[in-house]
Design a protein around this motif. Structure first.
Motif, short mmCIF file in Angstrom:
data_model
loop_
_atom_site.label_atom_id
_atom_site.label_comp_id
_atom_site.label_asym_id
_atom_site.label_seq_id
_atom_site.Cartn_x
_atom_site.Cartn_y
_atom_site.Cartn_z
N ARG A 171 40.76 66.86 29.67
CA ARG A 171 39.43 66.79 30.48
C ARG A 171 39.73 66.23 31.77
O ARG A 171 39.38 66.60 32.97
N LEU A 172 40.83 65.31 31.90
CA LEU A 172 41.19 64.83 33.15
C LEU A 172 42.06 65.84 33.95
O LEU A 172 41.57 65.95 35.22
N GLU A 173 42.70 66.80 33.33
CA GLU A 173 43.35 67.71 34.16
C GLU A 173 42.55 68.48 34.66
O GLU A 173 42.82 69.06 35.68
N SER A 174 41.50 68.85 34.12
CA SER A 174 40.26 69.65 34.79
C SER A 174 39.58 69.23 35.91
O SER A 174 38.70 70.07 36.37
N ILE A 175 39.64 67.98 36.25
CA ILE A 175 38.71 67.40 37.49
C ILE A 175 39.73 67.44 38.77
O ILE A 175 40.93 66.68 38.70
#
Length: 312
Positions: A171-175
């Motif tokens: 999830r963090l990588e997609s922000i």
């Protein structure tokens, strides 16, 4: 006779009540222990400690207050928000809170109306588990309307240009960025500051929900002139001309204006840009502008350069 005994009993009860209230209102000293679950914002760590830690102190308070503290259930604990810089990392998940820092949190731990004569038991160690996190840049969204002849002195400043975001690694990588709520201000004509709230992406947690910002505002005056476009760095034996050979320039300068902002200014293209260009179109650059110049607007950003004489 029975009525007299009843009246006497009522008097005794009232007297006892007055005596009890009076005595419990007095200040007493006693050792008290409270379970404390530390809540903090330590980088890369869970927001709460893994388990409460017992904190003991010699306290002075009213009898009522001491009774309420001493009769707490052993499993009861209080959540106390603590500053992250009050903790020192011992290693692993262990963080120590020094006894000297505990005085900041007396009311939060023991409640109002309690004075601590001394903490007992020394420094306290809390366990904060690691959490997946990533530092992500902040983008502030603004809708600023300036009074005529006023403009921003520069980019808006934030206390942090990025924040820690906690969540699942995927999830963090997609922000790509953390966005602020839209910041709206009208009729701006002087410097201003405040706080702006951040939008939390679903499934994540931010290290902070808001940031402070500072924004400068200046009054300006516009000065325009047609300026020649020169060519810099032309080697000996090469003749290069720019077309068109002039450019219309509008300077926004700080008010009040002192002197001629165009004095010593030059607008030019470089021979190296011409050499690396396939079309001969080169960016017009500037130099020699004074500190009073806030912004520069050109009628065009590029001009075409043509070499005269030898084939290129």
């Amino acid at each position: 006779m029975k009525r007299n005994w009843s009246a006497l009993l009522v008097c005794l009860l009232i007297s006892f009540g007055i005596w009890l209230v009076y005595n419990l209102s007095l200040t007493y000293t006693h050792s008290v222990s409270v379970g404390v679950l530390a809540v903090s914002n330590i980088d890369g760590r869970a927001p709460e400690a893994s388990a409460p830690v017992e904190i003991s102190a010699v306290c002075r308070a009213s009898g009522f207050k001491l009774i309420s503290l001493l009769t707490r259930d052993e499993d009861d604990f209080v959540r106390v928000q603590m500053r992250s810089d009050d903790f020192s990392h011992l290693g692993g998940d262990s963080f120590v809170l020094h006894e000297s820092s505990l005085h900041r949190y007396i009311s939060a731990i023991f409640g109002s109306g309690v004075t601590v004569d001394a903490f007992t038991g020394g420094d306290k160690v809390f366990e904060f588990a690691k959490e997946s996190h990533r530092r992500i840049p902040v983008v502030i969204r603004t809708e600023f309307v300036y009074r005529p002849q006023y403009m921003a002195a520069g980019p808006i400043e934030l206390e942090k240009d990025s924040v820690l975001v906690y969540g699942e690694p995927s999830r963090l990588e997609s922000i790509p960025a953390i966005y602020s709520k839209s910041l709206r201000r009208n009729d701006l004509h002087r410097d201003f500051h405040g706080t702006v709230k951040l939008e939390t992406p679903s499934g994540t947690r931010l290290e902070t929900q808001e940031l402070q910002y500072w924004a400068g505002v200046v009054r300006f005056i516009e000065v325009s002139r047609t300026m020649p476009v020169s060519i810099s760095g032309v080697p000996e034996g090469v003749r290069l001309i720019a077309y068109p050979s002039t450019v219309d320039v509008v300077l926004r300068c700080s008010f009040p204006l002192e002197g001629d902002p165009f004095e010593g200014a030059a607008f030019f293209v470089t021979y190296s840009d011409y050499v690396s260009s396939k079309t001969g179109n080169c960016i017009i650059r500037s130099r020699g502008l004074g500190d009073e110049v806030i912004s520069v607007k050109l009628s065009r950003d590029i001009c075409n350069c043509v070499e005269i004489g030898e084939e290129r």
